[in-house]
Design an enzyme around this catalytic site. Structure first.
Site, PDB file in Angstrom:
ATOM      1  N   LEU A   7       0.832  -1.198   0.000  1.00  0.00           N
ATOM      2  CA  LEU A   7       0.000   0.000   0.000  1.00  0.00           C
ATOM      3  C   LEU A   7       0.869   1.251   0.000  1.00  0.00           C
ATOM      4  CD1 LEU A   7      -2.746  -1.046   2.590  1.00  0.00           C
ATOM      5  CD2 LEU A   7      -2.525  -1.624   0.169  1.00  0.00           C
ATOM      6  N   ALA A   8       0.671   2.076  -1.001  1.00  0.00           N
ATOM      7  CA  ALA A   8       1.523   3.265  -1.120  1.00  0.00           C
ATOM      8  C   ALA A   8       0.792   4.409  -1.803  1.00  0.00           C
ATOM      9  CB  ALA A   8       2.789   2.912  -1.898  1.00  0.00           C
ATOM     10  N   ARG A  14       2.901  14.936   5.984  1.00  0.00           N
ATOM     11  CA  ARG A  14       3.852  15.378   7.012  1.00  0.00           C
ATOM     12  C   ARG A  14       5.315  15.292   6.589  1.00  0.00           C
ATOM     13  NH1 ARG A  14       2.899  12.307  12.201  1.00  0.00           N
ATOM     14  NH2 ARG A  14       1.541  10.935  11.020  1.00  0.00           N
ATOM     15  N   GLN A  75      -4.987   3.682  -7.391  1.00  0.00           N
ATOM     16  CA  GLN A  75      -6.175   3.804  -6.528  1.00  0.00           C
ATOM     17  C   GLN A  75      -6.549   5.283  -6.481  1.00  0.00           C
ATOM     18  OE1 GLN A  75      -5.582   3.655  -2.339  1.00  0.00           O
ATOM     19  NE2 GLN A  75      -7.698   3.146  -1.860  1.00  0.00           N
ATOM     20  N   THR A  81      -7.739   1.625   3.394  1.00  0.00           N
ATOM     21  CA  THR A  81      -6.805   0.525   3.145  1.00  0.00           C
ATOM     22  C   THR A  81      -7.487  -0.699   2.515  1.00  0.00           C
ATOM     23  OG1 THR A  81      -7.094  -0.045   5.482  1.00  0.00           O
ATOM     24  CG2 THR A  81      -5.094   1.154   4.901  1.00  0.00           C
ATOM     25  N   ASN A 172      -2.000  -3.724  15.623  1.00  0.00           N
ATOM     26  CA  ASN A 172      -1.944  -4.251  14.268  1.00  0.00           C
ATOM     27  C   ASN A 172      -0.734  -3.668  13.550  1.00  0.00           C
ATOM     28  OD1 ASN A 172      -2.390  -4.951  11.601  1.00  0.00           O
ATOM     29  ND2 ASN A 172      -4.014  -3.428  11.299  1.00  0.00           N
ATOM     30  N   ARG A 302      31.046   5.265  -1.937  1.00  0.00           N
ATOM     31  CA  ARG A 302      29.756   5.645  -2.526  1.00  0.00           C
ATOM     32  C   ARG A 302      29.071   4.546  -3.325  1.00  0.00           C
ATOM     33  NH1 ARG A 302      30.903  10.463  -5.956  1.00  0.00           N
ATOM     34  NH2 ARG A 302      28.745  10.042  -6.561  1.00  0.00           N
ATOM     35  N   ALA A 394      54.954  13.985  -8.362  1.00  0.00           N
ATOM     36  CA  ALA A 394      53.927  14.810  -7.705  1.00  0.00           C
ATOM     37  C   ALA A 394      53.498  15.944  -8.619  1.00  0.00           C
ATOM     38  CB  ALA A 394      54.487  15.374  -6.402  1.00  0.00           C
TER      39      ALA A 394
HETATM   40  C1  UD1 Z   1      -3.451   1.195   9.491  1.00  0.00           C
HETATM   41  C2  UD1 Z   1      -4.383   0.164  10.124  1.00  0.00           C
HETATM   42  C3  UD1 Z   1      -4.093   0.061  11.603  1.00  0.00           C
HETATM   43  C4  UD1 Z   1      -2.630  -0.316  11.815  1.00  0.00           C
HETATM   44  C5  UD1 Z   1      -1.715   0.678  11.086  1.00  0.00           C
HETATM   45  C6  UD1 Z   1      -0.289   0.166  11.096  1.00  0.00           C
HETATM   46  C7  UD1 Z   1      -6.422   0.271   8.787  1.00  0.00           C
HETATM   47  C8  UD1 Z   1      -7.837   0.728   8.733  1.00  0.00           C
HETATM   48  N1  UD1 Z   1      -5.742   0.561   9.896  1.00  0.00           N
HETATM   49  O1  UD1 Z   1      -3.795   2.434  10.087  1.00  0.00           O
HETATM   50  O2  UD1 Z   1      -4.902  -0.924  12.197  1.00  0.00           O
HETATM   51  O3  UD1 Z   1      -2.326  -0.326  13.190  1.00  0.00           O
HETATM   52  O4  UD1 Z   1      -2.106   0.816   9.704  1.00  0.00           O
HETATM   53  O5  UD1 Z   1       0.556   1.112  10.560  1.00  0.00           O
HETATM   54  O6  UD1 Z   1      -5.955  -0.363   7.866  1.00  0.00           O
HETATM   55  N2  UD1 Z   1      -3.254   3.688   1.968  1.00  0.00           N
HETATM   56  C9  UD1 Z   1      -3.594   3.531   0.643  1.00  0.00           C
HETATM   57  N3  UD1 Z   1      -4.851   3.870   0.239  1.00  0.00           N
HETATM   58  C10 UD1 Z   1      -5.781   4.344   1.090  1.00  0.00           C
HETATM   59  C11 UD1 Z   1      -5.427   4.495   2.452  1.00  0.00           C
HETATM   60  C12 UD1 Z   1      -4.159   4.153   2.863  1.00  0.00           C
HETATM   61  O7  UD1 Z   1      -2.783   3.082  -0.170  1.00  0.00           O
HETATM   62  O8  UD1 Z   1      -6.885   4.614   0.637  1.00  0.00           O
HETATM   63  C13 UD1 Z   1      -1.890   3.321   2.399  1.00  0.00           C
HETATM   64  C14 UD1 Z   1      -1.122   4.475   2.991  1.00  0.00           C
HETATM   65  O9  UD1 Z   1      -0.365   5.130   1.991  1.00  0.00           O
HETATM   66  C15 UD1 Z   1      -0.227   3.779   3.997  1.00  0.00           C
HETATM   67  C16 UD1 Z   1      -1.022   2.534   4.401  1.00  0.00           C
HETATM   68  O10 UD1 Z   1      -2.018   2.369   3.408  1.00  0.00           O
HETATM   69  O11 UD1 Z   1       0.988   3.347   3.413  1.00  0.00           O
HETATM   70  C17 UD1 Z   1      -1.647   2.662   5.764  1.00  0.00           C
HETATM   71  O12 UD1 Z   1      -2.565   3.735   5.734  1.00  0.00           O
HETATM   72  P1  UD1 Z   1      -2.717   4.708   6.956  1.00  0.00           P
HETATM   73  O13 UD1 Z   1      -3.799   5.673   6.667  1.00  0.00           O
HETATM   74  O14 UD1 Z   1      -1.409   5.223   7.366  1.00  0.00           O
HETATM   75  O15 UD1 Z   1      -3.263   3.674   8.035  1.00  0.00           O
HETATM   76  P2  UD1 Z   1      -3.276   3.885   9.572  1.00  0.00           P
HETATM   77  O16 UD1 Z   1      -4.321   4.880   9.894  1.00  0.00           O
HETATM   78  O17 UD1 Z   1      -1.934   4.106  10.068  1.00  0.00           O
END
Ligand code: UD1
Ligand code: CA
Length: 427
Positions: A7-8, A14, A75, A81, A172, A302, A394
């Site tokens: 997921l990215a 921030r 997406q 998520t 989690n 490097r 040199a």
């Molecule tokens: C999520 C989990 C939480 C867990 C935490 C761990 C859910 C609902 N919650 O929360 O239980 O403890 O991760 O770090 O899953 N992303 C997408 N598309 C979206 C939303 C998010 O690709 O629509 C990606 C974000 O870029 C990120 C990852 O999913 O890399 C997690 O999303 P984020 O919103 O940070 O989840 P948390 O609220 O931290």
């Protein structure tokens, strides 16, 4: 072979940066690169899907250029998520193996842990396994809710948790292993009736239990592995964690590191025992360092550097893409790039391999054979070859190949005018 979904798509506000969050780097490798490589290094996966959203084109371009077994899936908009993972449904209609889900912003996860995690999933005949961790301060994480029999029942997000659930310190970690065929139907049944109005991936746990699947939790041993990057401060901290891990490995293997807190070594650097790394040395990229070498203080490797045994790279020496054979020294104030250097060579202080032509943007090679001595403050203008045993005086600028055992010198002859100073002094 299993598939991964990384997921990215999130924005990474921030980070306060024009660069997409997952393309930020630690030791010159991107965050998402670390995750893909951790999966690939398990040897269990054949394909990685990276879910992209914000600045999708840039991430896509990067993935295409660098990872053959990875592809991006867009997406847009980002509805959570669970929605993110559902983007791969069209690609995995008939897939029957396991899918491992990870986040692109947790670069410190190791392939060893991922392997153990998948093994745990298999040994327990699990349909759905979630990775958890025990945190002293679980704030903001989803909490793992276990039943009376200790089975994982559900994950509740911070914003949806009751005060009692907030007291749970098993969180989690955001990494899951699914029997794809069995869990796939969950993705079309997720709802947004939660505090954030999102499709929560975490809801697949409850769904699995309600649909008679075997749901399990795997507790992570080293919490730094799921350290997430949300800010530049997190990025600096993660770099430190990774560096500590690398340095501990080398110390265990018999490398002497005088000051671990002032030494930076990339994970892809191999070092043999009895080599000494002096403080304020920065080593990035892929390198191979032999036995009994001395590196630093204040050295900079490097990447693409191969040092055979007993090589000395001293203060303010920068080396890139070079093979330096045994018993060769470059002790002070030198740049060595795109070079092949033999053994028992002495590179005098202030030597430069001029490897780059900024007009053509081409890089050229310098070859220095065994037993060559390069005098201080010399420039070797590449492409150039200095054959065995030749000496360079040199302050010389070497623009053509030197035959074996020759002396080359471009310096203007020294003139000594005796009494000259006194003749100028006014009485
Ligand atoms: C999520 C989990 C939480 C867990 C935490 C761990 C859910 C609902 N919650 O929360 O239980 O403890 O991760 O770090 O899953 N992303 C997408 N598309 C979206 C939303 C998010 O690709 O629509 C990606 C974000 O870029 C990120 C990852 O999913 O890399 C997690 O999303 P984020 O919103 O940070 O989840 P948390 O609220 O931290
Ligand atoms: Ca969120």
């Amino acid at each position: 072979m299993l598939k991964s979904v990384i997921l990215a798509a999130g924005k990474g506000t921030r980070m306060k940066s024009d660069t997409p969050k997952v393309l930020h780097t630690i030791f010159d490798k991107t965050l998402v690169g670390y995750v893909i490589e951790a999966v690939n290094n398990t040897g269990l996966a054949d394909e990685n899907f990276v879910i992209v959203g914000h600045q999708a084109e840039r991430v896509d371009e990067y993935i295409k250029e660098n990872y053959k077994n990875a592809r991006t899936v867009l997406q847009s908009p980002q509805l959570g998520t669970g929605h993110a993972v559902s983007m791969v449904l069209p690609f995995l209609q008939d897939f029957e193996g396991e899918v491992v889900i990870l986040c692109g912003d947790t670069p410190l996860i190791t392939s060893e842990t991922l392997k153990e995690f998948v093994e745990y999933h298999r040994e327990n005949n699990s349909d759905l396994t979630v990775m958890s961790a025990i945190f002293d301060n679980p704030t903001n994480y989803g909490r793992i809710i276990r039943g009376a029999d200790n089975r994982v029942e559900a994950i509740v997000e911070e914003k949806d948790a009751t005060p009692e659930q907030k007291g749970v310190n098993e969180i989690n970690a955001g990494i899951y292993c699914l029997d794809w065929k069995k869990v796939k139907p969950a993705f079309s049944q997720l709802k947004t009736n939660n505090a954030q109005g999102e499709y929560y991936l975490t809801d697949i746990i409850k769904w699995g239990n309600e649909n008679g699947l075997s749901v399990n939790g795997y507790i992570l041993k080293d919490n730094t592995e799921i350290y997430g990057i949300n800010s530049k401060s997190n990025l600096a901290e993660a770099t430190k964690f990774l560096n500590q891990r690398v340095i501990n490995k080398h110390l265990t293997n018999g490398v002497t590191i005088i000051d671990p807190s002032a030494t930076w070594i990339s994970p892809e650097t191999e070092i043999e025992s009895d080599t000494v790394i002096y403080p304020s040395t920065y080593i990035e990229g892929k390198n191979k360092i032999g036995k009994n070498c001395k590196i630093g203080p204040f050295a900079h490797l490097r990447g693409g550097v191969i040092l055979d045994d007993n090589v000395k790279i001293g203060n303010f020496v920068e080396v890139k893409k070079a093979h330096i054979k045994s018993n060769t020294n470059a002790c002070h104030l030198t740049y060595i790039g795109d070079a092949e250097i033999g053994s028992h060579v002495n590179i005098g202080a202030g030597t430069i391999t001029a490897n780059y032509n900024p007009l053509t943007k081409e890089k050229s090679k310098t070859i220095i054979e065994d037993n060559v001595k390069i005098g201080s403050n010399s420039v070797l203008v590449a492409p150039v070859k200095v054959s065995e045993g030749a000496n360079v005086g040199a302050l010389s600028v070497i623009t053509k190949d030197l035959p074996a055992w020759a002396l080359a010198i471009t310096r203007a002859p020294l003139r000594v005018l005796e009494g000259w100073v006194k003749s100028k002094i006014k009485k």
